[in-house]
Design an enzyme around this catalytic site. Structure first.
Site, mmCIF file in Angstrom:
data_model
loop_
_atom_site.group_PDB
_atom_site.id
_atom_site.type_symbol
_atom_site.label_atom_id
_atom_site.label_comp_id
_atom_site.label_asym_id
_atom_site.label_seq_id
_atom_site.Cartn_x
_atom_site.Cartn_y
_atom_site.Cartn_z
ATOM 1 N N ASP A 269 -4.777 26.446 11.952
ATOM 2 C CA ASP A 269 -6.243 26.366 11.716
ATOM 3 C C ASP A 269 -6.540 27.220 10.304
ATOM 4 O O ASP A 269 -7.547 26.683 9.699
ATOM 5 C CB ASP A 269 -7.079 26.870 13.046
ATOM 6 C CG ASP A 269 -6.179 27.978 13.712
ATOM 7 O OD1 ASP A 269 -5.092 28.310 13.322
ATOM 8 O OD2 ASP A 269 -7.113 28.694 14.586
ATOM 9 N N ASP B 267 0.777 14.795 10.385
ATOM 10 C CA ASP B 267 0.004 13.616 10.474
ATOM 11 C C ASP B 267 -1.560 13.792 10.087
ATOM 12 O O ASP B 267 -1.877 13.281 9.167
ATOM 13 C CB ASP B 267 -0.029 12.880 11.862
ATOM 14 C CG ASP B 267 -0.746 11.581 11.761
ATOM 15 O OD1 ASP B 267 -0.525 10.753 11.039
ATOM 16 O OD2 ASP B 267 -1.616 11.276 12.968
#
Ligand code: NAI
Length: 336
Positions: free
Chosen positions: A207, A231
């Site tokens: 994050d 991804d």
């Protein structure tokens, strides 16, 4: 007889448009290849193969080893298992390699972006191993094996050494997934200590890593991560350098390699001559480099860079008005 045999998978949506553009550019640049066209995705079912990934497609790649692949559609929330997941698992294409670079003439927030995402391609949550325990309760299994974690780490560090890159940053969430992501970073750390002590190494909780990426992507070099994170971060990074129309990729294994753009089948613009073929063309250049045809690759690179720098004939995603075909023609016209 041609020097090379390449398996071409046009795929779904914009796939046929961008893959034929790539093929035209490679052929026009003097790439001496026989192309074996095989289906995958919804197209394969429509053609009557009864399967989204027919045996003939897998067999062709096993026989010829190298493929250039267009995107395929995967239904959301239902339907068949992703063709891409099956392909990567069946062929052992364990490393997704996705360079993310600024291109002269493509306006972006940052200059000097030059990163490579190395994504583990065979396990993790992305495998889609899901179960319904009881109605209203479902699970998704995240798998991490020491073998695959070490293998992808080794690939990333080796890639760094071969390409004179300075640093590998691992994105993870081992504060929450202590076992799976914990194993991923432990393996990366060990492989680096034992085999690649000369390459700089850092770990970042994903994050915070995403925030740092959008604040200053130039601080990153090689980004190593597990399947699903790779991804997601791939599309984020594509957005930093001009979007999905310009970001190429390769899926590499011990025996086979399949080159494909990061983008999907873009159903919203399919069949309209609107897709940017560049990501697919650059994937083709990565393929040329992989098989030792670097001179042809350089020629193509110079041609598309010249067309973009002129900014006269580019697709809409790059601020122009040209169609897929016109943009491709302009690149071909610049090949010397
Ligand atoms: P997408 O990448 O197909 O499209 C996202 C957005 O980017 C769309 O607005 C699209 O028009 C635009 N875009 C993508 N490629 C472009 C190009 N070359 N030129 C100009 N604009 C472009 O992602 P989305 O819509 O989430 O997925 C569509 C389908 O593609 C899904 O079924 C998904 O599963 C599949 N997919 C397949 C991949 C593959 O085969 N490697 C990779 C990613 C998604």
């Amino acid at each position: 007889m041609s020097k090379h045999t390449i398996v071409l998978i046009p795929g779904d949506g914009i796939g046929p448009e961008v893959s034929s553009a790539a093929r035209r550019v490679l052929d026009a640049a003097g790439f001496d290849a026989q192309w074996i066209e095989v289906p995958a995705g919804a197209t394969a079912v429509e053609q009557g193969h009864g399967n989204v990934l027919p045996d003939l497609t897998i067999d062709a790649i096993k026989q010829h080893r190298i493929a250039l692949k267009g995107p395929v559609t995967t239904p959301v929330g239902k339907g068949f298992k992703s063709v891409n997941v099956q392909l990567r698992q069946k062929l052992g294409l364990y490393a997704a390699v996705r360079p993310v670079r600024n291109m002269a003439g493509v306006k972006t927030w940052f200059d000097g972006v030059d990163m490579v995402i190395v994504r583990e391609n065979t396990e993790g949550l992305y495998s889609g191993i899901e179960n319904e325990i009881t109605p209203g309760v479902v699970t998704s299994l995240k798998v991490a094996t020491e073998t695959a974690c070490k293998r992808i780490a080794r690939y990333a560090f080796k890639y760094a050494l071969q390409r004179n890159r300075r640093k590998v940053t691992v994105f993870h969430k081992a504060n929450i997934m202590k076992l799976t992501d914990g194993m991923f970073i432990a393996c990366a750390k060990l492989v680096r200590e034992q085999e690649f002590p000369g390459v700089d190494y850092e770990e970042m909780i994903i994050d915070a890593g995403c925030m740092k990426l959008v604040q200053d992507p130039t601080r990153f070099d090689i980004l190593l991560m597990e399947n699903l994170y790779g991804d997601l971060v791939s599309d984020l990074c594509a957005g930093l350098v001009g979007g999905l129309g310009v970001t190429p990729g390769a899926n590499i294994g011990e025996d086979y390699a399949v080159f494909e753009a990061v983008h999907g089948s873009a159903p919203d613009i399919a069949g309209q001559n609107k897709a940017n073929p560049l990501a697919m063309i650059i994937s083709g250049v990565m393929m040329l480099n992989h098989i030792g045809e670097t001179a042809i690759g350089e020629k193509i690179k110079a041609a598309y860079n010249a067309v973009i720098a002129e900014a006269k004939t580019t697709t809409r995603d790059l601020g122009g008005t040209a169609g897929t075909r016109e943009f491709t023609d302009a690149i071909i016209a610049k090949l010397k």
